[in-house]
Design a protein around this motif. Structure first.
Motif, PDB file in Angstrom:
ATOM      1  N   PRO A 110      55.737   4.797  67.355  1.00  0.00           N
ATOM      2  CA  PRO A 110      56.636   5.015  66.210  1.00  0.00           C
ATOM      3  C   PRO A 110      56.500   3.902  65.160  1.00  0.00           C
ATOM      4  O   PRO A 110      56.543   4.162  63.957  1.00  0.00           O
ATOM      5  N   ASN A 111      56.310   2.665  65.615  1.00  0.00           N
ATOM      6  CA  ASN A 111      56.165   1.556  64.661  1.00  0.00           C
ATOM      7  C   ASN A 111      54.846   1.657  63.902  1.00  0.00           C
ATOM      8  O   ASN A 111      54.809   1.538  62.664  1.00  0.00           O
ATOM      9  N   GLU A 112      53.748   1.885  64.599  1.00  0.00           N
ATOM     10  CA  GLU A 112      52.438   1.906  63.917  1.00  0.00           C
ATOM     11  C   GLU A 112      52.314   3.102  62.976  1.00  0.00           C
ATOM     12  O   GLU A 112      51.598   3.036  61.969  1.00  0.00           O
ATOM     13  N   ALA A 113      53.027   4.192  63.294  1.00  0.00           N
ATOM     14  CA  ALA A 113      52.954   5.385  62.428  1.00  0.00           C
ATOM     15  C   ALA A 113      53.436   5.074  61.009  1.00  0.00           C
ATOM     16  O   ALA A 113      53.011   5.712  60.043  1.00  0.00           O
ATOM     17  N   ASP A 178      51.626  13.811  68.044  1.00  0.00           N
ATOM     18  CA  ASP A 178      51.011  14.476  66.877  1.00  0.00           C
ATOM     19  C   ASP A 178      51.152  13.631  65.617  1.00  0.00           C
ATOM     20  O   ASP A 178      50.268  13.608  64.775  1.00  0.00           O
ATOM     21  N   TYR A 179      52.302  12.964  65.489  1.00  0.00           N
ATOM     22  CA  TYR A 179      52.548  12.225  64.239  1.00  0.00           C
ATOM     23  C   TYR A 179      51.719  10.929  64.170  1.00  0.00           C
ATOM     24  O   TYR A 179      51.687  10.273  63.137  1.00  0.00           O
ATOM     25  N   TYR A 180      51.074  10.555  65.273  1.00  0.00           N
ATOM     26  CA  TYR A 180      50.276   9.317  65.242  1.00  0.00           C
ATOM     27  C   TYR A 180      49.022   9.471  66.095  1.00  0.00           C
ATOM     28  O   TYR A 180      48.935   8.966  67.215  1.00  0.00           O
ATOM     29  N   ARG A 181      48.065  10.232  65.530  1.00  0.00           N
ATOM     30  CA  ARG A 181      46.819  10.493  66.261  1.00  0.00           C
ATOM     31  C   ARG A 181      45.764  10.895  65.253  1.00  0.00           C
ATOM     32  O   ARG A 181      46.080  11.600  64.277  1.00  0.00           O
ATOM     33  N   ASP A 182      44.526  10.479  65.450  1.00  0.00           N
ATOM     34  CA  ASP A 182      43.431  10.992  64.613  1.00  0.00           C
ATOM     35  C   ASP A 182      43.295  12.486  64.887  1.00  0.00           C
ATOM     36  O   ASP A 182      43.425  12.925  66.040  1.00  0.00           O
TER      37      ASP A 182
END
Ligand code: GUN
Ligand code: FE
Length: 454
Positions: A110-113, A178-182
């Motif tokens: 969540p932070n890196e997103a 899904d919100y943080y993935r290539d």
């Protein structure tokens, strides 16, 4: 262009790993190209001007000012941080006690997103790079987030502020939300190539301070196609370093081998994909068989030892067998990691490295490390792990002037200096109890980044 400078006083550095020299009355000259052009020892202060004039340096190379260090001051090589997640600068300390995969899901992803937002990236990265420079980190191997734009911003920030850095877009196309993935391997590799091009264009010379690095987060978050694509990129560009997490925790090892049933260990897995080379920086390496240690040694891969993260987040108290790595001649440097750790200081990483080595000695008799050995890991060791030891790591003539001026008598928490202390005692006090307040000046390739008003 940096100006020519000279320093006179005590130098502490490691010509080789584990050998720390304290060299009094040293005269060091930095030329306008930021390199150390001259170094002599046992020159009394009264002879400095005459020694400099005897060198017959050309006009612009003749230092106009000599910095005389006081008795309790030291000139040392800059610290090398071999493992650092720049996006985690603002989350450091959160999630202690969680196991690694849960910590990634609950705290880190969540932070890196949030780094999809370029303004957010600029703000955090600017504070992060300032924070590490202030603490004497002259070279840093950074994982960025997965975002191409934010990763180029991190490179721009390091370039502008003058920190030497390896910059990697984090590759991760599975086992993340899904919100943080290539999207897939193709997109992940395409963005990686764009970032490499951007970083190389910042300074196309072979002498560049900012370089790209391949950064598969770990095998759990990369499918076969992505790992193979990164291995091909590494082969295509043999100068590209590679960084990943390696044997960090039992939960992570079990998950990795579950995903790759054809392999019995991570060393064979990364090797199969062409990612175990003499330019690989393997973070953690806490749970290692003899087979894997020997493989790292044969491949000349380096270890980024992150003792603070290993004992605060991810899987209990994990202590990498550093004494054994050193016995086997495996390259070792220190990393702050950020993440769930309590500190972003390489000085703290040195101290924690001593503590975890004491734990291993108590449990199975492995060699413990001294704070002096840890100083060599924080400087020359890190330079070797980052494949930069031809340029940095100590203060030998011909190397770039990446250095710190340490002052022992400042207002702070360092153990007080007493009149009858030897220089070795004062420096040991700094290593064991000093902090950024003792790091008075910071230089990278001759450019001063901290302490301009002192
Ligand atoms: N393994 C995969 N990603 C990470 C991370 O961000 N931090 C740590 N400590 N381990 C990881
Ligand atoms: Fe990490």
């Amino acid at each position: 262009m940096p100006r020519a400078r000279a320093f006179h006083g005590t130098i502490v550095h490691c010509p080789t790993i584990g050998d720390t020299k304290i060299l009094e009355n040293s005269l060091l000259v930095v030329s306008t190209d930021g390199r150390i052009s001259h170094l002599e020892h046992d020159i009394p202060r009264s002879d400095v001007e005459e020694t400099l004039s005897r060198l017959q340096l050309p006009g612009q190379e003749q230092p106009r000012m000599v910095k005389y260090l006081d008795r309790a001051d030291f000139l040392i090589p800059g610290f090398v941080d071999t493992h650092n997640h720049a996006p985690q600068w603002g989350q450091r300390g959160l999630g202690g006690g969680l196991h690694i995969l849960n910590w990634l899901d609950e705290i880190t992803f969540p932070n890196e997103a949030k780094f999809r937002d370029a303004e957010h990236a600029r703000k955090i990265y600017s504070s992060c790079v300032d924070g590490f420079i202030r603490q004497g980190v002259t070279t840093c191997s950074y994982y960025a987030s997965l975002h191409g734009e934010a990763t180029t911003i991190l490179a721009d920030v390091c370039h502008a502020k003058g920190q030497r850095a390896l910059i990697g877009k984090c590759n991760m196309d599975r086992n993340a939300p899904d919100y943080y993935r290539d999207k897939d391997a193709t997109e992940s590799l395409q963005v990686t190539r764009q970032v490499i091009d951007h970083v190389r264009a910042l300074d196309p010379s072979s002498d560049a301070l900012i370089k790209p690095i391949l950064t598969p987060r770990f095998a759990i978050s990369c499918d076969d196609e992505l790992l193979a694509g990164l291995g091909s990129l590494a082969k295509e560009h043999p100068d590209l370093p590679i960084q990943t997490h390696f044997n960090e925790a039992q939960q992570e090892i079990d998950a990795t081998l579950g995903l790759f049933p054809d392999f019995k260990n991570e060393a064979d897995l990364y090797d199969h994909f062409g990612l175990l080379t003499d330019r690989s920086i393997l973070a953690h390496c806490t749970i290692m068989t003899d087979y894997e240690m020997d493989k790292l040694q044969q491949k000349h891969s380096g270890v980024a030892h992150c003792p603070i993260a290993n004992t605060t987040v991810g899987g209990g108290f994990m202590a990498a067998p550093i004494g054994r790595f050193l016995e086997k001649g495996i390259k070792v440097g220190l990393g702050t990691d950020s993440g769930g750790g309590f500190s972003s200081s390489i000085l703290d990483a040195m101290r924690q490295a001593v503590i975890v080595s004491n734990a291993r000695q108590a449990i199975n008799g492995e060699p413990a490390l001294s704070i002096w050995q840890c100083f060599s890991l924080a400087t020359l060791g890190g330079a070797r792990v980052c494949s930069l030891d031809d340029k940095i790591g100590n203060l030998q003539v011909g190397k770039d002037f990446d250095a710190l001026v340490i002052r022992s008598d400042v207002d702070g928490v360092m153990t007080m200096v007493q009149e009858d202390d030897t220089l070795a005692m004062v420096f040991e006090k700094f290593l064991i109890s000093g902090d950024d307040r003792n790091i008075d000046e910071v230089y990278v390739k001759g450019r001063q980044l901290k302490g301009m008003n002192s």
